[in-house]
Motif scaffolding. Structure first.
Motif, mmCIF file in Angstrom:
data_model
loop_
_atom_site.group_PDB
_atom_site.id
_atom_site.type_symbol
_atom_site.label_atom_id
_atom_site.label_comp_id
_atom_site.label_asym_id
_atom_site.label_seq_id
_atom_site.Cartn_x
_atom_site.Cartn_y
_atom_site.Cartn_z
ATOM 1 N N UNK A 172 0.837 -1.298 0.107
ATOM 2 C CA UNK A 172 -0.140 0.010 0.225
ATOM 3 C C UNK A 172 0.798 1.203 -0.161
ATOM 4 N N UNK A 173 2.021 1.063 0.811
ATOM 5 C CA UNK A 173 2.911 2.278 0.468
ATOM 6 C C UNK A 173 3.688 2.189 -0.628
ATOM 7 N N UNK A 174 3.657 3.189 -1.493
ATOM 8 C CA UNK A 174 4.202 3.028 -2.621
ATOM 9 C C UNK A 174 5.775 2.793 -2.438
ATOM 10 N N UNK A 175 5.133 3.015 -0.973
ATOM 11 C CA UNK A 175 6.227 2.404 -0.379
ATOM 12 C C UNK A 175 6.171 0.826 -0.452
ATOM 13 N N UNK A 219 0.357 9.143 5.333
ATOM 14 C CA UNK A 219 0.620 7.731 5.203
ATOM 15 C C UNK A 219 1.672 7.518 3.630
ATOM 16 N N UNK A 220 2.588 8.418 3.769
ATOM 17 C CA UNK A 220 3.456 8.391 2.529
ATOM 18 C C UNK A 220 2.682 8.473 1.215
ATOM 19 N N UNK A 221 1.473 8.817 0.997
ATOM 20 C CA UNK A 221 0.634 8.656 -0.078
ATOM 21 C C UNK A 221 -0.014 9.903 -0.367
ATOM 22 N N UNK A 263 -13.502 16.953 14.736
ATOM 23 C CA UNK A 263 -11.997 17.417 15.343
ATOM 24 C C UNK A 263 -10.989 16.695 15.052
ATOM 25 N N UNK A 264 -10.984 15.725 13.874
ATOM 26 C CA UNK A 264 -9.628 15.269 13.259
ATOM 27 C C UNK A 264 -9.040 15.992 12.293
ATOM 28 N N UNK A 265 -7.618 16.053 12.773
ATOM 29 C CA UNK A 265 -6.880 16.811 11.798
ATOM 30 C C UNK A 265 -6.011 16.154 11.165
ATOM 31 N N UNK A 266 -5.969 16.430 9.575
ATOM 32 C CA UNK A 266 -4.759 15.713 8.630
ATOM 33 C C UNK A 266 -3.948 16.721 8.211
ATOM 34 N N UNK A 267 -3.083 16.125 7.437
ATOM 35 C CA UNK A 267 -1.817 17.013 6.850
ATOM 36 C C UNK A 267 -2.173 18.167 6.225
ATOM 37 N N UNK A 268 -3.375 18.083 5.730
ATOM 38 C CA UNK A 268 -3.840 19.301 4.807
ATOM 39 C C UNK A 268 -4.702 20.350 5.613
ATOM 40 N N UNK A 269 -5.145 19.919 6.731
ATOM 41 C CA UNK A 269 -5.888 20.641 7.718
ATOM 42 C C UNK A 269 -7.002 19.861 8.232
ATOM 43 N N UNK A 270 -8.129 20.123 8.497
ATOM 44 C CA UNK A 270 -9.260 19.551 8.938
ATOM 45 C C UNK A 270 -9.498 18.389 8.115
ATOM 46 N N UNK A 271 -9.717 17.192 8.780
ATOM 47 C CA UNK A 271 -10.159 16.186 7.785
ATOM 48 C C UNK A 271 -11.448 15.971 7.240
ATOM 49 N N UNK A 272 -11.456 15.609 6.140
ATOM 50 C CA UNK A 272 -12.909 15.291 5.526
ATOM 51 C C UNK A 272 -13.611 13.795 5.678
ATOM 52 N N UNK A 273 -12.645 13.219 5.909
ATOM 53 C CA UNK A 273 -13.002 11.763 5.671
ATOM 54 C C UNK A 273 -12.260 10.973 6.882
ATOM 55 N N UNK A 274 -13.045 9.852 7.543
ATOM 56 C CA UNK A 274 -12.412 8.815 8.461
ATOM 57 C C UNK A 274 -12.447 7.539 7.773
ATOM 58 N N UNK A 275 -11.590 6.372 8.508
ATOM 59 C CA UNK A 275 -11.745 5.177 8.014
ATOM 60 C C UNK A 275 -10.803 4.421 8.907
#
Length: 399
Positions: A1-4, A48-50, A82-94
């Motif tokens: 999953x990581x292109x990693x 997550x590197x992607x 209240x979840x914060x992602x690398x780009x700001x407030x998260x739009x999605x959870x999983x």
């Protein structure tokens, strides 16, 4: 999953259902979290590197049993969270669940029956990472992607190997398509890898579509000879699938019926000096029966199974064994009751040696075509009387 192997695959190689060494059938009540003795969570929204867009949680809103024998991983669009992602407030959870620190596996057949979600920007995956990830990092730890799909390609899934020098966009990737342009998200499918020390195959619903070997890395390290842990996740967005668009509906769910690990055996005659075969003396089935080299005849006394996961080589439900647990030149080799001792742990190397510790399996007499010569341990020296090849089929052998 990581292109990693060393060995010659028979043209009729088959796969049989066999000995399950680890599994999760996802039995339990509706709304129950995955079994904490088997699974932990990755949590966070750092991409997550992607450049993924979701925040992975440990909430049953994102990963829970459905009460019908399935685990459901659900991606949701979130508002005012209240979840914060690398780009700001998260739009999605999983959710992203993994067996790191709970269990890991070296070789075998690893499969899961899954119904994947649909929609642009949706990225389900069933994959594995080397359990030395935290020590050596990615991609040195190795990565085996058993199934990946991106929503904009509903008719394709991918199997990929990543390692040092062949990672990210340069990974060893192959693609499988269902007949008649059927979408994978319309039904459950069984995704599987068959993994030995010298080969990794990918299949869908029993159709093997590619096999990779160390030759495919073109001299770069083959990093698939140690334990790996299992991961399921459902990503949203990322550099490969791109973001969701107006056509993407939420929530989206990845439904997993089961995941199983089988003990994988390689079965066939072991051919050596003078094109003769390793043979159980007089087809004896008692413990401490000697082993010899004899004319190849296709009999059960020459039918061996190599288990990569525990290192045993077996015939008549007995294990190839070093007499009196010896660790010196001239030690005779026999079959004996399987006991897990180091005297029964062998490796068939790419150069054709069958090793036990620092010693090699050897024909005592070196003359050409000497029938009924006994076998022993001796320091590895590259001579012809220490070279072997397995005339093999890859099978899951019943215990």
């Amino acid at each position: 999953m990581i292109f990693v192997l060393i060995g010659i695959l028979s043209l009729s190689a088959q796969v049989y259902s066999g000995r399950v060494v680890w599994s999760d059938e996802f039995s339990g009540r509706k709304g129950q979290a995955p079994d904490s003795s088997k699974w932990k969570y990755d949590i966070g929204g750092e991409g997550w590197g992607n450049q993924e867009l979701e925040y992975y949680t440990n909430s049953v809103n994102n990963a829970a049993l459905d009460g019908n024998g399935n685990l459901v991983i659900t991606a949701r669009r979130e508002n005012n969270n209240n979840f914060h992602c690398w780009y700001g407030r998260c739009q999605y959870t999983s959710a992203r669940i993994l067996t790191l620190g709970k269990s890991s596996h070296k070789y075998g057949a690893i499969e899961a029956r899954i119904k994947i979600p649909k929609g642009n920007g949706i990225w389900p995956a069933f994959w594995m990472l080397g359990d030395d990830l935290q020590q050596v990092g990615w991609p040195k730890c190795g990565e085996i992607d058993i199934m990946e799909n991106i929503g904009k390609e509903p008719f394709e899934v991918h199997g990929t190997l990543h390692g040092p020098g062949y990672s990210g966009g340069d990974g060893l990737t192959s693609t499988y398509r269902l007949p008649n342009k059927k979408a994978f998200g319309d039904d459950f499918h069984v995704y599987r890898t068959d993994w030995t020390s010298n080969s990794i195959s990918f299949s869908v619903d029993g159709h093997r579509y590619v096999t990779k070997t160390p030759a495919d890395t073109h001299g770069k390290p083959w990093v698939f000879t140690h334990n790996f842990f299992i991961i399921f996740n459902l990503a949203v967005g990322g550099g490969w699938p791109g973001p969701p668009d107006a056509s993407t509906r939420f929530p989206q769910s990845m439904v997993i019926d089961y995941v199983r690990v089988y003990s994988l055996g390689r079965q066939g005659a072991i051919q050596g000096l003078g094109d003769q075969c390793v043979d159980v003396l007089e087809a004896g089935q008692e413990g401490e029966t000697l082993v010899q080299i004899s004319n190849c005849n296709g009999s059960e006394s020459q039918n061996w199974t190599l288990y990569d996961d525990d290192g045993t080589i077996r015939a008549f439900d007995k294990c190839l064994d070093v007499s009196d647990t010896g660790t010196a030149n001239d030690t005779i080799v026999q079959i004996s009751d399987c006991n897990g001792n180091d005297s029964q742990k062998w490796e068939l190397t790419p150069s054709g040696d069958i090793t036990n510790g620092n010693y090699c399996l050897e024909v005592i007499q070196t003359e050409e075509k000497v029938n009924t010569s006994r076998l022993q341990l001796w320091g590895c020296n590259g001579n012809a009387n220490q070279k072997w090849k397995l005339m093999e089929e890859i099978v899951d052998v019943e215990s």
